[in-house]
Design an enzyme around this catalytic site. Structure first.
Site, PDB file in Angstrom:
ATOM      1  N   HIS A  18       0.643  -1.094  -0.096  1.00 61.89           N
ATOM      2  CA  HIS A  18      -0.157   0.422  -0.197  1.00 61.89           C
ATOM      3  C   HIS A  18       0.767   1.515   0.386  1.00 61.89           C
ATOM      4  O   HIS A  18       2.060   0.713  -0.075  1.00 61.89           O
ATOM      5  CB  HIS A  18      -1.084  -0.126   1.230  1.00 61.89           C
ATOM      6  CG  HIS A  18      -0.316   0.038   2.985  1.00 61.89           C
ATOM      7  ND1 HIS A  18       0.841   0.794   2.494  1.00 61.89           N
ATOM      8  CD2 HIS A  18      -0.539  -1.234   3.532  1.00 61.89           C
ATOM      9  CE1 HIS A  18       0.730   0.423   3.769  1.00 61.89           C
ATOM     10  NE2 HIS A  18       0.093  -0.968   4.264  1.00 61.89           N
ATOM     11  N   HIS A  21       3.886   1.322   2.223  1.00 58.44           N
ATOM     12  CA  HIS A  21       5.386   0.707   1.756  1.00 58.44           C
ATOM     13  C   HIS A  21       5.983   1.349   0.976  1.00 58.44           C
ATOM     14  O   HIS A  21       7.412   1.684   0.000  1.00 58.44           O
ATOM     15  CB  HIS A  21       5.270  -0.199   1.456  1.00 58.44           C
ATOM     16  CG  HIS A  21       4.040  -1.291   2.139  1.00 58.44           C
ATOM     17  ND1 HIS A  21       2.552  -1.863   2.318  1.00 58.44           N
ATOM     18  CD2 HIS A  21       4.154  -1.934   3.788  1.00 58.44           C
ATOM     19  CE1 HIS A  21       2.750  -3.484   3.321  1.00 58.44           C
ATOM     20  NE2 HIS A  21       3.700  -2.481   4.357  1.00 58.44           N
ATOM     21  N   CYS A 126      -4.745 -19.182  20.445  1.00 54.85           N
ATOM     22  CA  CYS A 126      -6.136 -19.756  19.617  1.00 54.85           C
ATOM     23  C   CYS A 126      -6.049 -20.894  19.337  1.00 54.85           C
ATOM     24  O   CYS A 126      -4.794 -21.679  19.266  1.00 54.85           O
ATOM     25  CB  CYS A 126      -6.284 -19.112  18.656  1.00 54.85           C
ATOM     26  SG  CYS A 126      -7.639 -19.542  17.974  1.00 54.85           S
ATOM     27  N   CYS A 129      -6.286 -21.778  15.153  1.00 59.22           N
ATOM     28  CA  CYS A 129      -4.775 -21.934  14.531  1.00 59.22           C
ATOM     29  C   CYS A 129      -3.620 -22.240  15.645  1.00 59.22           C
ATOM     30  O   CYS A 129      -2.623 -22.531  14.677  1.00 59.22           O
ATOM     31  CB  CYS A 129      -4.915 -20.390  14.880  1.00 59.22           C
ATOM     32  SG  CYS A 129      -6.363 -19.238  14.402  1.00 59.22           S
ATOM     33  N   CYS A 144     -10.125 -13.999  18.473  1.00 58.50           N
ATOM     34  CA  CYS A 144      -8.565 -14.621  17.040  1.00 58.50           C
ATOM     35  C   CYS A 144      -9.628 -13.768  16.325  1.00 58.50           C
ATOM     36  O   CYS A 144     -10.731 -13.406  15.629  1.00 58.50           O
ATOM     37  CB  CYS A 144      -8.448 -15.831  16.776  1.00 58.50           C
ATOM     38  SG  CYS A 144      -8.562 -16.509  14.917  1.00 58.50           S
ATOM     39  N   HIS A 147     -10.814 -16.131  13.771  1.00 54.60           N
ATOM     40  CA  HIS A 147     -11.636 -17.323  13.766  1.00 54.60           C
ATOM     41  C   HIS A 147     -13.167 -16.802  14.959  1.00 54.60           C
ATOM     42  O   HIS A 147     -14.087 -16.983  14.941  1.00 54.60           O
ATOM     43  CB  HIS A 147     -11.533 -18.799  14.943  1.00 54.60           C
ATOM     44  CG  HIS A 147     -10.630 -19.921  14.304  1.00 54.60           C
ATOM     45  ND1 HIS A 147      -9.197 -19.880  14.310  1.00 54.60           N
ATOM     46  CD2 HIS A 147     -10.895 -20.033  13.434  1.00 54.60           C
ATOM     47  CE1 HIS A 147      -9.478 -20.074  13.464  1.00 54.60           C
ATOM     48  NE2 HIS A 147      -9.766 -20.672  12.534  1.00 54.60           N
ATOM     49  N   LYS A 297      -6.605   7.490   9.951  1.00 57.21           N
ATOM     50  CA  LYS A 297      -5.545   6.265   9.180  1.00 57.21           C
ATOM     51  C   LYS A 297      -5.684   5.812   8.234  1.00 57.21           C
ATOM     52  O   LYS A 297      -7.131   5.566   8.225  1.00 57.21           O
ATOM     53  CB  LYS A 297      -5.384   4.896  10.283  1.00 57.21           C
ATOM     54  CG  LYS A 297      -4.148   4.329   9.859  1.00 57.21           C
ATOM     55  CD  LYS A 297      -4.367   3.113  11.181  1.00 57.21           C
ATOM     56  CE  LYS A 297      -3.491   2.421  10.827  1.00 57.21           C
ATOM     57  NZ  LYS A 297      -3.501   0.676  10.215  1.00 57.21           N
ATOM     58  N   LYS A 300      -9.102   1.161   2.900  1.00 57.64           N
ATOM     59  CA  LYS A 300      -9.689   1.035   2.003  1.00 57.64           C
ATOM     60  C   LYS A 300     -10.875   1.335   2.883  1.00 57.64           C
ATOM     61  O   LYS A 300     -11.868   1.867   1.795  1.00 57.64           O
ATOM     62  CB  LYS A 300      -9.267  -0.469   1.904  1.00 57.64           C
ATOM     63  CG  LYS A 300      -8.656  -0.773   0.823  1.00 57.64           C
ATOM     64  CD  LYS A 300      -8.641  -1.368  -0.474  1.00 57.64           C
ATOM     65  CE  LYS A 300      -7.087  -0.500  -1.810  1.00 57.64           C
ATOM     66  NZ  LYS A 300      -6.659  -1.777  -1.158  1.00 57.64           N
TER      67      LYS A 300
HETATM   68  N1  MSP Z   1       7.215  -6.659   8.658  1.00 57.41           N
HETATM   69  C1  MSP Z   1       8.356  -5.553   9.838  1.00 57.41           C
HETATM   70  C2  MSP Z   1       9.838  -4.590   9.275  1.00 57.41           C
HETATM   71  C3  MSP Z   1      10.613  -5.597  10.088  1.00 57.41           C
HETATM   72  S1  MSP Z   1      11.868  -4.625   9.457  1.00 57.41           S
HETATM   73  C4  MSP Z   1      13.414  -6.133   9.837  1.00 57.41           C
HETATM   74  C5  MSP Z   1       7.147  -4.626   9.489  1.00 57.41           C
HETATM   75  N2  MSP Z   1       6.094  -5.018   7.253  1.00 57.41           N
HETATM   76  S2  MSP Z   1       5.377  -3.613   7.674  1.00 57.41           S
HETATM   77  O1  MSP Z   1       4.268  -4.207   6.194  1.00 57.41           O
HETATM   78  O2  MSP Z   1       3.819  -3.378   8.536  1.00 57.41           O
HETATM   79  O3  MSP Z   1       5.945  -1.905   7.411  1.00 57.41           O
HETATM   80  C6  MSP Z   1       6.557  -2.662   6.213  1.00 57.41           C
HETATM   81  C7  MSP Z   1       7.245  -0.836   6.460  1.00 57.41           C
HETATM   82  O4  MSP Z   1       6.387   0.119   6.455  1.00 57.41           O
HETATM   83  C8  MSP Z   1       7.904  -0.063   8.100  1.00 57.41           C
HETATM   84  O5  MSP Z   1       8.830  -0.137   8.161  1.00 57.41           O
HETATM   85  C9  MSP Z   1       6.111   0.532   8.751  1.00 57.41           C
HETATM   86  O6  MSP Z   1       6.124   1.415   9.293  1.00 57.41           O
HETATM   87  C10 MSP Z   1       5.800   1.319   7.273  1.00 57.41           C
HETATM   88  N3  MSP Z   1       4.430   1.849   7.043  1.00 57.41           N
HETATM   89  C11 MSP Z   1       3.364   1.011   7.210  1.00 57.41           C
HETATM   90  N4  MSP Z   1       2.194   1.311   6.988  1.00 57.41           N
HETATM   91  C12 MSP Z   1       2.865   2.896   6.790  1.00 57.41           C
HETATM   92  C13 MSP Z   1       1.733   3.895   6.970  1.00 57.41           C
HETATM   93  N5  MSP Z   1       0.881   3.972   6.992  1.00 57.41           N
HETATM   94  N6  MSP Z   1       2.512   5.442   6.476  1.00 57.41           N
HETATM   95  C14 MSP Z   1       4.387   5.318   6.607  1.00 57.41           C
HETATM   96  N7  MSP Z   1       4.509   3.879   6.664  1.00 57.41           N
HETATM   97  C15 MSP Z   1       3.996   2.894   6.734  1.00 57.41           C
HETATM   98  O7  MSP Z   1       6.257  -3.603  10.251  1.00 57.41           O
END
Ligand code: MSP
Length: 501
Positions: A18, A21, A126, A129, A144, A147, A297, A300
């Protein structure tokens, strides 16, 4: 050439990519490209975090094996990178065999050095799970997330990492390196977490199977965070076939992460490295969260999402990159929206930068037969570019991406004013009498446009490359504002950021 290693967090594969990321990948890419522009030997890592409860749970909910879900979603994250013009050198997946092997080696060393012990882990479990749920996935009423049935408080015996043994070394690290975590408010947050006292943390799970096996106790897998954090280190061992890049790039210069995972990166991670006798990274740069325009936040279901895929398809990666870097002050939360995007696109990209480019090229074509005059540039205008790159370098070395971009944007605006002030079309009407003056103005404009474009290249790699080519300056990447026009032949350019889009 100095080595420079930069990473993003690795994304969970229990969902689709999204905008959050995309934002993190973009800001990291801007810094990576900036350092390449300065001649550093850059290695840029991103990837996916594929083990642990949330992924196992999501797979179970879909009725597929975790590896199947991981393969499918990891591919979506990997494919997003080129769409965003992100120039990562490697894409790590924590299900890579080489990663898993190296995780085992490092954690075995931590164990051998006496930094583990057995203990009781207690959490919400759970039975359907057969796994523990982490706090942030539990539904109201301790239910959970899959579930929706009530969870039970359970205990299991597992391995712990002696985090408490690193209280003092971490305090020393934070005291000696005041820039270990940036920006400052996030340093303070990490420092105060440390002051509250560290407790040992669970390192393994006995009932989970979706993870890296604990080599000294094969019934257990490592808690996903330890496996995940180590990606930054393990990747260097196999990112280039037949080569180990660890010597060359370790320790990492910048880890770029979101604020929600601060504790793991600024406390657990350096402690784990110390336990394994591995050097700690230089800096952790923490960004804020992207929020919807209403300050909530993005989600969707609330329908307030700025969809990165829609923007990419209609406007291209550069417009999205520009908007996010400009709109969101690095290190803070920022509200983004479709309207906000459109407003900046129209006013800044189409009107200010895009117009500056087409006007400059058109006038050189029309008044100078398409050749940038090789005459002196305007000294007063040149002076206004003095120090711009030094300032950008300074700002970007503390991850001030938005402030650095503002430095450039002021010059884009200055060049537009210069066009108005000098009115080249009026000079042209006067023919030979003012031809020399006109040549000087156009040489200055071309050089100014070249310089801002070079400065914008880390932010907007695709469009800036096209523009430099059209300016006849594709090879001229030097950052100083030259005393002379560069004499290139310009070519026609379709609007860089078409208004009608
Ligand atoms: N898998 C862990 C990170 C492990 S690093 C050794 C994780 N994954 S995540 O998919 O939830 O998030 C990945 C990155 O995207 C994180 O740095 C997180 O802060 C960032 N973001 C997730 N949602 C976000 C927003 N809405 N806005 C900005 N960045 C955010 O955490």
């Amino acid at each position: 050439m100095s080595a420079f290693y930069i990473t993003t967090a690795i994304s969970y594969v229990n969902g689709a990519p999204h905008l959050g990321h995309a934002y993190e990948a973009i800001v990291t890419d801007v810094l990576a490209r900036h350092m390449r522009q300065r001649g550093a030997d850059v290695f840029f890592l991103t990837g996916t975090d594929e083990h642990g409860e949330p992924v196992a749970d999501a797979a179970r909910a879909e009725g597929v094996e975790p590896q199947v879900l991981a393969d499918r979603n990891a591919e979506r994250f990997r494919a997003l990178m080129p769409q965003l013009e992100v120039s990562n050198d490697f894409f790590i997946r924590t299900t890579d065999q080489q990663h898993k092997r190296r995780v085992q080696e490092v954690l075995q060393r931590v164990h051998d050095r006496g930094y583990t012990h057995k203990g009781l882990y207690e959490g919400w479990y759970c039975p359907r799970c057969a796994d523990f749920k982490v706090e942030n996935e539990i539904l109201d009423g301790n239910r959970c997330p899959i579930h929706e049935t009530e969870l039970v408080r359970e205990q299991e015996e597992n391995w712990f990492f002696k985090l408490s043994a690193f209280q003092e070394p971490l305090v020393a690290l934070f005291d000696e390196r005041q820039d270990f975590v940036m920006p400052r408010h996030h340093y303070n947050e990490a420092r105060s977490f440390l002051s509250s006292g560290l407790e040992d943390v669970s390192l393994s799970r006995a009932r989970m199977h979706w993870g890296v096996e604990v080599p000294w106790d094969p019934g257990h897998v490592f808690y996903v965070w330890f496996d995940a954090l180590l990606n930054y280190y393990t990747a260097l061992g196999y990112a280039r076939e037949g080569e180990d890049l660890t010597e060359r790039y370790w320790p990492a210069n910048y880890h770029i992460i979101g604020k929600d995972i601060l504790k793991f990166h600024t406390i657990f991670w350096p402690a784990l490295l110390m336990a394994a006798e591995i050097e700690v990274p230089h800096h952790v740069f923490v960004h804020g969260f992207l929020l919807a325009a209403d300050g909530r936040k993005m989600s969707k279901s609330m329908g307030n999402v700025l969809d990165p895929f829609e923007v990419l398809e209609r406007y291209g990666a550069d417009a999205l990159r520009h908007y996010l870097c400009r709109e969101v002050s690095f290190g803070h939360d920022g509200a983004v929206s479709r309207d906000g995007f459109q407003a900046r696109y129209d006013s800044e990209l189409a009107n200010e930068y895009g117009n500056l480019a087409s006007r400059t090229l058109n006038m050189i074509e029309r008044y100078c037969d398409g050749i940038v005059p090789a005459v002196d540039t305007d000294a007063a205008l040149r002076a206004e570019f003095d120090g711009m790159f030094a300032r950008i370098d300074e700002l970007l070395s503390v991850a001030e991406l938005s402030a650095a971009l503002e430095e450039v944007w002021q010059r884009v605006r200055r060049l537009n004013r210069y066009v108005e002030e000098t009115a080249p079309w009026a000079l042209a009407r006067e023919g030979a009498v003012r031809a020399a003056e006109l040549a000087g103005v156009l040489a200055s404009l071309a050089e100014g446009l070249r310089v801002v474009t070079v400065a914008l290249a880390p932010y907007m790699p695709a469009k800036t490359a096209v523009l430099l080519e059209a300016l006849g300056a594709g090879e001229r990447l030097e950052r100083a504002f030259a005393a002379q026009g560069f004499g290139g032949r310009v070519s026609a350019l379709a609007p860089l950021f078409p208004k009608s889009a």
